[in-house]
Motif scaffolding. Structure first.
Motif, PDB file in Angstrom:
ATOM      1  N   GLY A  59       0.766  -0.992   0.425  1.00  0.00           N
ATOM      2  CA  GLY A  59      -0.156  -0.457   0.500  1.00  0.00           C
ATOM      3  C   GLY A  59       1.172   1.066   0.063  1.00  0.00           C
ATOM      4  O   GLY A  59       2.230   0.879  -0.131  1.00  0.00           O
ATOM      5  N   ARG A  60      -0.114   2.036  -0.016  1.00  0.00           N
ATOM      6  CA  ARG A  60       1.122   3.595  -0.112  1.00  0.00           C
ATOM      7  C   ARG A  60       1.460   4.166   1.544  1.00  0.00           C
ATOM      8  O   ARG A  60       2.751   4.570   1.442  1.00  0.00           O
ATOM      9  N   THR A  61       0.904   3.657   2.384  1.00  0.00           N
ATOM     10  CA  THR A  61       0.892   3.990   3.488  1.00  0.00           C
ATOM     11  C   THR A  61       2.656   3.847   3.547  1.00  0.00           C
ATOM     12  O   THR A  61       3.316   4.659   4.538  1.00  0.00           O
ATOM     13  N   PRO A  62       2.941   2.421   3.778  1.00  0.00           N
ATOM     14  CA  PRO A  62       4.327   2.126   4.623  1.00  0.00           C
ATOM     15  C   PRO A  62       5.419   2.298   3.306  1.00  0.00           C
ATOM     16  O   PRO A  62       6.805   2.403   3.858  1.00  0.00           O
TER      17      PRO A  62
ATOM     18  N   GLY B 171      -8.978  10.585   5.470  1.00  0.00           N
ATOM     19  CA  GLY B 171     -10.211   9.395   5.075  1.00  0.00           C
ATOM     20  C   GLY B 171      -9.719   7.939   6.059  1.00  0.00           C
ATOM     21  O   GLY B 171     -10.669   7.240   5.926  1.00  0.00           O
ATOM     22  N   LYS B 172      -8.709   7.671   7.221  1.00  0.00           N
ATOM     23  CA  LYS B 172      -9.093   6.609   7.864  1.00  0.00           C
ATOM     24  C   LYS B 172      -9.219   6.795   8.709  1.00  0.00           C
ATOM     25  O   LYS B 172      -8.522   5.768   9.699  1.00  0.00           O
ATOM     26  N   SER B 173      -9.713   8.180   9.417  1.00  0.00           N
ATOM     27  CA  SER B 173      -9.754   8.764  10.794  1.00  0.00           C
ATOM     28  C   SER B 173     -10.689   8.114  11.354  1.00  0.00           C
ATOM     29  O   SER B 173     -11.180   7.503  12.780  1.00  0.00           O
TER      30      SER B 173
HETATM   31  C1  GLP Z   1      -4.220  -3.133  -0.289  1.00  0.00           C
HETATM   32  C2  GLP Z   1      -3.303  -4.166   1.243  1.00  0.00           C
HETATM   33  C3  GLP Z   1      -3.321  -3.819   2.651  1.00  0.00           C
HETATM   34  C4  GLP Z   1      -3.505  -2.780   2.709  1.00  0.00           C
HETATM   35  C5  GLP Z   1      -4.274  -1.541   2.493  1.00  0.00           C
HETATM   36  C6  GLP Z   1      -3.882  -0.049   2.531  1.00  0.00           C
HETATM   37  O1  GLP Z   1      -5.262  -3.124   0.346  1.00  0.00           O
HETATM   38  N1  GLP Z   1      -3.362  -5.313   1.120  1.00  0.00           N
HETATM   39  O2  GLP Z   1      -1.882  -4.905   3.941  1.00  0.00           O
HETATM   40  O3  GLP Z   1      -2.964  -1.781   4.779  1.00  0.00           O
HETATM   41  O4  GLP Z   1      -4.074  -1.319   0.828  1.00  0.00           O
HETATM   42  O5  GLP Z   1      -3.522   1.039   1.294  1.00  0.00           O
HETATM   43  P1  GLP Z   1      -3.066   2.205   2.114  1.00  0.00           P
HETATM   44  O6  GLP Z   1      -2.276   1.896   2.710  1.00  0.00           O
HETATM   45  O7  GLP Z   1      -2.705   2.302   0.444  1.00  0.00           O
HETATM   46  O8  GLP Z   1      -4.018   3.042   2.397  1.00  0.00           O
END
Ligand code: GLP
Length: 238
Positions: free
Chosen positions: A14-17, A179-181
């Motif tokens: 995902g984008r977050t890490p 968007g995650k809040s």
């Molecule tokens: C995908 C992955 C997840 C991840 C999620 C969030 O669906 N399978 O493991 O946590 O994306 O993605 P983002 O970090 O881009 O919001």
């Protein structure tokens, strides 16, 4: 990793890490961390994509982390999206995790619909590694890997289960952005429900949330959270 060189890590995509992986690569370059004895397991993979496919999560990990650190290839573990026997593949993965001695540190992202790994909101959750159908919202969220064409995003994936996640000794969940809040707030303060798979983290005794201010904005009085659920200690938003 300095304290425990043979750490067993579980890793998300995902984008977050991405900034986190950039940081790990940077501290590795400065010789401050050594990955040579570390073992990794990724959480999930799309069904139908070969590890060499640039759209696969395997390729994502190669680009963002594996190419930049000294992980031993034989200690990198991934679900195979093109396995001919999916059930055997899922069992193989669980066995590999057990053989590694279990996961020491599970790093998770958070789907906008509250999924962790690819454990999607549903009437029930699967405890172990399994084949799963992706929610429409999840296919939308992953479209960037597929040239923005949602129709090209696979309809199913392999994912570790909620029991596999809760079996880790420690868990860190990362979430950023407004968007995650809403999901973050429900995950911490709401009921434990398969409709929000991340809420199951309330059942684990050693969870840290790494949130930016936007993702934590609905967590009023974060310091009081241990009263709500010991698992849900937010270090952010203070
Ligand atoms: C995908 C992955 C997840 C991840 C999620 C969030 O669906 N399978 O493991 O946590 O994306 O993605 P983002 O970090 O881009 O919001």
């Amino acid at each position: 990793m300095r304290a425990q060189p043979a750490l067993v890590l579980a890793l998300p995509t995902g984008r977050t890490p991405i900034p986190f992986y950039r940081y790990l690569a940077a501290i590795h370059r400065k010789k401050r961390v050594d990955f040579s004895r570390v073992t990794t397991f990724n959480l999930d993979e799309f069904v139908g994509l070969a590890p060499s496919d640039p759209r696969s999560y395997r390729a994502y990990m190669q680009r963002h982390l594996f190419d930049h650190v000294n992980l031993s290839p034989r200690r990198i573990h991934f679900l195979n999206g093109i396995a001919s026997d999916v059930e055997a593949e899922c069992r193989r993965y669980e066995r590999a995790i057990a053989r590694a001695g279990g996961v020491d540190l599970m790093i998770l992202g958070l789907g906008r619909n509250g999924h962790v790994g690819f454990n999607e909101p549903a009437r029930f959750l699967m405890a172990r590694t399994h084949l799963t159908r992706l929610a429409a919202a999840t296919r939308q969220a992953n479209r960037a890997l597929f040239g923005s064409r949602v129709a090209d995003v696979p309809r199913s994936a392999l994912s570790i289960g909620i029991g596999t996640i809760l079996g880790a000794r420690r868990i860190v969940l990362m979430a950023t952005g407004a968007g995650k809040s809403r999901c973050v707030e429900r995950m911490v303060n709401g009921p434990v429900t398969p409709e929000l798979p991340a809420s199951f983290l309330q059942l684990h005794a050693a969870v840290d949330l790494w949130l930016d201010g936007a993702a934590a904005r609905l967590l009023r009085g974060a310091r009081r959270l241990p009263e709500v659920g010991a698992a849900a200690q937010s270090r952010c938003g203070r």
